[in-house]
Every structure is written in structure tokens, then in C-alpha cells.
Design an enzyme around this catalytic site. Structure first.
Site, PDB file in Angstrom:
ATOM      1  N   SER A   6       0.674  -1.332   0.077  1.00 33.65           N
ATOM      2  CA  SER A   6       0.137  -0.018  -0.012  1.00 33.65           C
ATOM      3  C   SER A   6       0.897   1.345  -0.221  1.00 33.65           C
ATOM      4  O   SER A   6       1.736   1.495   0.937  1.00 33.65           O
ATOM      5  CB  SER A   6      -0.861   0.036   1.045  1.00 33.65           C
ATOM      6  OG  SER A   6      -1.877   1.280   1.177  1.00 33.65           O
ATOM      7  N   HIS A  31      -1.032  -1.403  -4.141  1.00 30.19           N
ATOM      8  CA  HIS A  31      -2.361  -1.084  -3.593  1.00 30.19           C
ATOM      9  C   HIS A  31      -2.396   0.515  -3.577  1.00 30.19           C
ATOM     10  O   HIS A  31      -1.645   1.051  -2.819  1.00 30.19           O
ATOM     11  CB  HIS A  31      -2.569  -1.975  -2.166  1.00 30.19           C
ATOM     12  CG  HIS A  31      -4.019  -1.429  -1.691  1.00 30.19           C
ATOM     13  ND1 HIS A  31      -5.024  -2.225  -1.774  1.00 30.19           N
ATOM     14  CD2 HIS A  31      -4.325  -0.394  -0.783  1.00 30.19           C
ATOM     15  CE1 HIS A  31      -6.019  -1.854  -1.094  1.00 30.19           C
ATOM     16  NE2 HIS A  31      -5.585  -0.763  -0.453  1.00 30.19           N
ATOM     17  N   ASP A  33      -4.661   3.556  -2.703  1.00 34.28           N
ATOM     18  CA  ASP A  33      -5.797   4.025  -1.688  1.00 34.28           C
ATOM     19  C   ASP A  33      -6.433   5.447  -2.222  1.00 34.28           C
ATOM     20  O   ASP A  33      -5.547   6.308  -2.172  1.00 34.28           O
ATOM     21  CB  ASP A  33      -5.406   4.328  -0.167  1.00 34.28           C
ATOM     22  CG  ASP A  33      -5.143   2.681   0.525  1.00 34.28           C
ATOM     23  OD1 ASP A  33      -6.302   2.174   0.408  1.00 34.28           O
ATOM     24  OD2 ASP A  33      -4.309   2.584   1.146  1.00 34.28           O
ATOM     25  N   MET A  35      -9.162   8.396  -1.507  1.00 36.08           N
ATOM     26  CA  MET A  35     -10.032   8.828  -0.311  1.00 36.08           C
ATOM     27  C   MET A  35     -10.628  10.495  -0.799  1.00 36.08           C
ATOM     28  O   MET A  35      -9.934  10.884  -1.801  1.00 36.08           O
ATOM     29  CB  MET A  35      -9.280   9.039   0.683  1.00 36.08           C
ATOM     30  CG  MET A  35      -8.502   7.969   1.349  1.00 36.08           C
ATOM     31  SD  MET A  35      -7.437   8.016   2.705  1.00 36.08           S
ATOM     32  CE  MET A  35      -6.695   6.609   2.837  1.00 36.08           C
ATOM     33  N   HIS A  64      -8.313   0.782  -4.351  1.00 37.30           N
ATOM     34  CA  HIS A  64      -9.310   0.820  -3.382  1.00 37.30           C
ATOM     35  C   HIS A  64      -9.921   2.128  -3.290  1.00 37.30           C
ATOM     36  O   HIS A  64      -9.238   3.213  -2.738  1.00 37.30           O
ATOM     37  CB  HIS A  64      -8.285   0.800  -2.101  1.00 37.30           C
ATOM     38  CG  HIS A  64      -9.321   0.588  -0.865  1.00 37.30           C
ATOM     39  ND1 HIS A  64      -8.765   0.522   0.402  1.00 37.30           N
ATOM     40  CD2 HIS A  64     -10.476   0.266  -0.459  1.00 37.30           C
ATOM     41  CE1 HIS A  64      -9.627   0.227   1.303  1.00 37.30           C
ATOM     42  NE2 HIS A  64     -10.908   0.350   0.887  1.00 37.30           N
ATOM     43  N   MET A  66     -12.058   4.974  -1.498  1.00 33.04           N
ATOM     44  CA  MET A  66     -12.696   4.958  -0.164  1.00 33.04           C
ATOM     45  C   MET A  66     -13.489   6.393  -0.664  1.00 33.04           C
ATOM     46  O   MET A  66     -13.036   7.375  -0.040  1.00 33.04           O
ATOM     47  CB  MET A  66     -12.056   4.991   0.889  1.00 33.04           C
ATOM     48  CG  MET A  66     -11.425   3.678   1.412  1.00 33.04           C
ATOM     49  SD  MET A  66      -9.847   3.844   2.327  1.00 33.04           S
ATOM     50  CE  MET A  66      -8.538   3.776   1.296  1.00 33.04           C
ATOM     51  N   MET A 134     -11.579  -4.642   5.590  1.00 34.00           N
ATOM     52  CA  MET A 134     -10.817  -3.779   6.557  1.00 34.00           C
ATOM     53  C   MET A 134     -10.593  -4.092   7.765  1.00 34.00           C
ATOM     54  O   MET A 134     -11.628  -4.549   8.658  1.00 34.00           O
ATOM     55  CB  MET A 134     -11.683  -2.353   6.482  1.00 34.00           C
ATOM     56  CG  MET A 134     -11.969  -1.532   5.218  1.00 34.00           C
ATOM     57  SD  MET A 134     -10.302  -1.382   4.222  1.00 34.00           S
ATOM     58  CE  MET A 134      -9.229  -0.598   5.420  1.00 34.00           C
ATOM     59  N   ASP A 172      -6.940  -5.409   4.851  1.00 30.28           N
ATOM     60  CA  ASP A 172      -6.178  -4.046   4.849  1.00 30.28           C
ATOM     61  C   ASP A 172      -6.191  -3.457   6.239  1.00 30.28           C
ATOM     62  O   ASP A 172      -7.313  -3.072   6.625  1.00 30.28           O
ATOM     63  CB  ASP A 172      -7.020  -3.295   3.700  1.00 30.28           C
ATOM     64  CG  ASP A 172      -6.223  -1.957   3.530  1.00 30.28           C
ATOM     65  OD1 ASP A 172      -5.262  -1.824   3.825  1.00 30.28           O
ATOM     66  OD2 ASP A 172      -6.932  -1.266   2.704  1.00 30.28           O
TER      67      ASP A 172
HETATM   68  C1  DX5 Z   1      -6.213   2.349   5.475  1.00 34.12           C
HETATM   69  C2  DX5 Z   1      -5.830   2.084   4.031  1.00 34.12           C
HETATM   70  C3  DX5 Z   1      -4.714   1.065   3.986  1.00 34.12           C
HETATM   71  C4  DX5 Z   1      -3.473   1.421   4.643  1.00 34.12           C
HETATM   72  C5  DX5 Z   1      -2.830   0.317   5.347  1.00 34.12           C
HETATM   73  O1  DX5 Z   1      -7.691   3.081   5.152  1.00 34.12           O
HETATM   74  O2  DX5 Z   1      -6.828   1.373   3.188  1.00 34.12           O
HETATM   75  O3  DX5 Z   1      -4.253   0.560   2.555  1.00 34.12           O
HETATM   76  O4  DX5 Z   1      -2.276   1.993   3.696  1.00 34.12           O
HETATM   77  O5  DX5 Z   1      -1.661   0.729   6.198  1.00 34.12           O
HETATM   78  P1  DX5 Z   1      -1.192  -0.095   7.232  1.00 34.12           P
HETATM   79  O6  DX5 Z   1      -0.556  -1.470   6.569  1.00 34.12           O
HETATM   80  O7  DX5 Z   1       0.180   0.627   7.711  1.00 34.12           O
HETATM   81  O8  DX5 Z   1      -1.934  -0.269   8.311  1.00 34.12           O
HETATM   82 ZN    ZN Z   2      -6.588   0.434   1.247  1.00 39.46          ZN
END
Ligand code: DX5
Ligand code: ZN
Length: 226
Positions: A6, A31, A33, A35, A64, A66, A134, A172
Site C-alpha cells: 500500500s 495497492h 488508496d 480517499m 481501493h 474509499m 478492512m 487491509d
Molecule cells: C487504510 C488504507 C490502507 C493502509 C494500510 O485506510 O486502506 O491500505 O495503507 O496501512 P497499514 O498497513 O500501515 O495499516
Molecule cells: Zn486500502
């Protein structure tokens, strides 16, 4: 189990080098993210960032979303070069979003937050290639794992095997060398790791401890060499 690195956990001033680091350690999935500051209380990357990653890597881009309104952006993420797009069950129009992702020729993932029970998403499993559980509240990297979520993964795996569904399980948040074995034992296929990858003191060791490349061959992970 395979690792998805990620990039939220990477050094944002050196994203190309961080990508190389993950690639050189043999990680096949990146990955990303996305947002919107509304579905989650944070803002990260956007479609142009996905496009920038696409221009420097041929690894699998696991995007991903969000986002409260994923339908507004899915086409842009597909055009940016995403290889798989995951939407949240708790966001608007999850079924329509999965169908749109398929219409664009990509595998589709469905994600659930820690408070969402698996019974709620069972009717949607025929429309998805992956469920992203999650294991922290979405929005931020570096949080500790919610241990209750491991039972959720095991229950989902049981259902998937019983119904013979071609659905992979991804988790995740808060995954590290110290808890990865419990997740693998629960039937997890892909471990998303931000801090666990990019802050690892010995990434090759982390990968060799966690990854088992023979464990699954997703039909959508096209490149056989990965
Ligand atoms: C959180 C993200 C994750 C995040 C995980 O909302 O979706 O992908 O990067 O990070 P770690 O592995 O540091 O918990
Ligand atoms: Zn994620």
C-alpha cells in the site's frame, strides 16, 4: 498468501523509488488508496496519481476506492490504468458500481468496514472477484489491527469454499509479520501492507516470511511471471 504493497505507507517524496523497492522485493501487487475526505476523514491519491504509477510500473494496480460516490469516478480510474477496482459496500450504489467495473473489463472488489457484518454482503458475492475486509477503520495507515476481523475472514472463507465462488479474500490495515500467520490460517489470499512493507527494516525477509506464491493463482492476475 500474497502481499499488496500500500503506497499510502510509502515516502511521498520518493514514490518512484518506493515502487522500485516493492518491485525488487518481488511484490506483484501495488495497492493504491483513493480517499475523498467524505467517506473517510482523509484525502490521498486521485486518478492522475494512478496514471502516474501506471507509467512507471507493470505491476498489478489494485485500486481501493474509499469514496462516497464511486460511480462518478470509476471510468476515470479504469482509464488511468487500474487493474482491479474495489468499492465499499457502505458507499452509494455498490451493486451498480461492481457492474460498471465489469462493463469496463476489469475485475471488481467489494470492501467492508470493521462494523459491517458479512451476512450483509453475501448476496453481492456473485458480482465480485474479491472481498476486501478492512481490519482497521479506513482512512489512515499505521493503525493497529482489529483482532475481531480475523474471525470475519475465516467465516467468509468458509462460505466462499462451500459455495465454490471464484472470490479472493484481501485484508487491509495493521498487517505485520507478527500477525500475518493468523490471517493466512484464516484463509486470507492477499495482505495489504503499508507500514509493514515501507517501514520494514528487511523487506526481502518480510516478503519471504509472509508470501507463499503457490497459494493461489487468481485468474485476473494475468502475468504468469508474477
Ligand atoms: C487504510 C488504507 C490502507 C493502509 C494500510 O485506510 O486502506 O491500505 O495503507 O496501512 P497499514 O498497513 O500501515 O495499516
Ligand atoms: Zn486500502
Amino acid at each position: 498468501m500474497r502481499i499488496a504493497a500500500s503506497l499510502l505507507g510509502a515516502d511521498f517524496l520518493h514514490l518512484a523509488e518506493e515502487t522500485r523497492k516493492a518491485e525488487n522485493a518481488g511484490i506483484a501487487i501495488l495497492h493504491l488508496d483513493q480517499m475523498d475526505g467524505h467517506f473517510v476523514p482523509n484525502i490521498s491519491f486521485g486518478p492522475d496519481t494512478v496514471s502516474a504509477f501506471r507509467s512507471i510500473t507493470d505491476r498489478f494496480l489494485d485500486v481501493h476506492l474509499m469514496l462516497s460516490e464511486p460511480m462518478r469516478y470509476i471510468e476515470r480510474y479504469a482509464a488511468a490504468g487500474a487493474n482491479l477496482i474495489t468499492v465499499h459496500y457502505e458507499a452509494e450504489n455498490p451493486l451498480e458500481s461492481l457492474k460498471l467495473i465489469h462493463k469496463l473489463g476489469l475485475p471488481a472488489g467489494l470492501s467492508i468496514k470493521p462494523a459491517t457484518q458479512i451476512e450483509e454482503i453475501l448476496p453481492l458475492l456473485p458480482y465480485t472477484e474479491l472481498v476486501l475486509v478492512m481490519t482497521v477503520e479506513p482512512g489512515f495507515g499505521g493503525q493497529p489491527i482489529h483482532p475481531d476481523c480475523i474471525a470475519k475472514i475465516a467465516a467468509l472463507k468458509d462460505f466462499i469454499l462451500r459455495e465454490k465462488l471464484p472470490v479472493l479474500l484481501e485484508a487491509d490495515g495493521g498487517i505485520k509479520e507478527s500477525n500475518a500467520a493468523r490471517l493466512a490460517a484464516a484463509g486470507l489470499d492477499i495482505a495489504v501492507m503499508g507500514t509493514g512493507v515501507f517501514r520494514s527494516k528487511d523487506l526481502s525477509k518480510t516478503v519471504s516470511v509472509i508470501e507463499n506464491k503457490e497459494a493461489f493463482t487468481p485468474f485476473w492476475l494475468k502475468k504468469p511471471e508474477l
